[in-house]
Design an enzyme around this catalytic site. Structure first.
Site, short mmCIF file in Angstrom:
data_model
loop_
_atom_site.label_atom_id
_atom_site.label_comp_id
_atom_site.label_asym_id
_atom_site.label_seq_id
_atom_site.Cartn_x
_atom_site.Cartn_y
_atom_site.Cartn_z
CB CYS A 116 -0.94 0.00 1.19
SG CYS A 116 -1.84 -1.54 1.35
CG HIS A 256 -3.24 2.83 2.72
ND1 HIS A 256 -3.75 2.57 1.46
CD2 HIS A 256 -3.35 1.68 3.42
CE1 HIS A 256 -4.15 1.31 1.42
NE2 HIS A 256 -3.91 0.75 2.59
CG ASN A 286 -6.61 -1.57 1.68
OD1 ASN A 286 -5.92 -1.05 0.79
ND2 ASN A 286 -6.07 -2.14 2.74
#
Ligand code: UT7
Length: 329
Positions: A116, A256, A286
């Site tokens: 990520c 994030h 996500n």
């Protein structure tokens, strides 16, 4: 003292698949509820790439929008970096697939793997490549098709992830706008807390690895949660310090997008009020390396990132990896 930027974002673009999977859809697939998912994560829906399409297709859609925004042709690109943990294949790289599909015949192309944090890792590296004079026109893309690596029988993970891509064209700074600081860190000792165990050289694909679902993402959620908060706060503080700015100077924090509770905890610890924090995890889940550029592109389109704004970008992901960047728009 304020840093002089060497590179800046010249154009941005993003893409998400049309197909939407809601929490209510998931209720029919695993033992979960819309209420649990919203309360524990803030996620309401995520986008899933249709069969027959792949990571590089999504990446190309985002890339073409970023090139158009920058007023640049694919032939002018000198380098393409795709940050991804869900590549088209181990090799050739997804970046090479993108290069072929957009006709960027003059570019070098490579993938980077930092989960990520991948997009910020790419942006930070490119800032140095441009600062050194190596390149002028670089395309970076965070693109993920995590739905292909998600165990749709595991309620602890399948409610979290989504597909998407975001891209930015980076070039030399005009002297005012640009990347003011970069910060990257990792702790490989904690890799086992968030990983995809099967299919690599340690555990090559076999009937057994497939039977044991080792080709899917595994995560120790609570442990990851704690580290995500701690490391993103660390990255925010270091990034700001390196840029020569104070937290009061920040116009927008983009972290994030994994869990709204993580975002709230980071914002609270770095002392940024809710109105200065961008959140779109509710819409996309996500999306790993795509999450920061998807959010940046959306923030810009919605007028939440205007000319002159100072944006603090912060990421955390598997590895563990974490990173930050302070960007003057
Ligand atoms: O992108 C990289 C970064 N990734 C992250 O940052 C993710 C970090 N982790 C998280 O966001 C959270 O830890 C999760 C959202 C994954 C889980 O939330 P949590 O509050 O930590 O829940 P938990 O794992 O402690 O589970 C609480 C309960 C458990 O039941 P018991 O043992 O209390 O009876 C789980 O079995 O919730 C249960 N549970 C679910 N219930 C309904 C776990 N998943 C689900 C689900 N639906 N989907």
């Amino acid at each position: 003292m304020k840093n002089n930027p060497k590179s800046m974002i010249m154009g941005m673009g993003s893409a998400v698949p049309e197909k939407v999977l809601t929490n209510h859809d998931l209720e029919k697939m695993v033992d979960t509820s819309d209420k649990w998912i919203r309360e524990r994560t803030g996620i309401e829906k995520r986008h899933i790439l249709e069969e027959g399409k792949t990571n590089s297709d999504l990446a190309v859609d985002a890339a073409q929008r970023a090139l158009e925004d920058a007023g640049m042709s694919a032939e002018e690109l000198e380098c393409i970096i795709v940050a991804t943990i869900s590549p088209d294949s181990f090799f050739p790289s997804t970046a090479c697939q993108v290069q072929a599909k957009i006709g960027a015949v003059n570019a070098a192309a490579m993938d980077i793997s930092a989960a990520c944090s991948g997009f910020l890792y790419a942006m930070n590296l490119v800032d140095k490549l441009i600062g050194s004079g190596q390149y002028q026109n670089v395309l970076i893309i965070g693109s993920e098709v995590l739905s292909r690596f998600t165990d749709w029988e595991d309620r602890a993970t399948c409610v979290l992830f989504g597909d998407g891509a975001g891209a930015a064209v980076i070039g030399p700074s005009d002297g005012e706008k640009g990347i003011l600081s970069t910060y990257m860190k990792s702790d490989g000792r904690l890799g086992y807390l968030l990983h995809l165990p099967g299919g690599g050289a340690t555990c090559p694909t076999s009937h057994q690895t497939v039977d044991q679902h080792l080709h899917y993402i595994k995560m120790a959620g609570q442990e990851v949660f704690k580290h995500a908060v701690r490391t993103m706060v660390d990255a925010a503080i270091h990034g700001l310090k390196r840029s020569g700015h104070q937290v009061e100077d920040v116009d927008l924090l983009i972290t994030h997008q994994a869990n709204v509770r993580i975002i709230d905890a980071v914002a609270k610890r770095v002392k940024l009020p809710k109105e200065k924090v961008f959140i779109n995890v509710n819409q996309y889940g996500n999306t790993s390396a795509a999450s920061i550029p998807l959010a940046m592109d959306q923030a810009k389109k919605e007028g939440r990132l205007k000319k002159g704004d100072l944006c603090l970008l912060v990421a955390f992901g598997g590895g563990f990896t974490w990173a930050s960047s302070v960007v003057q728009f």
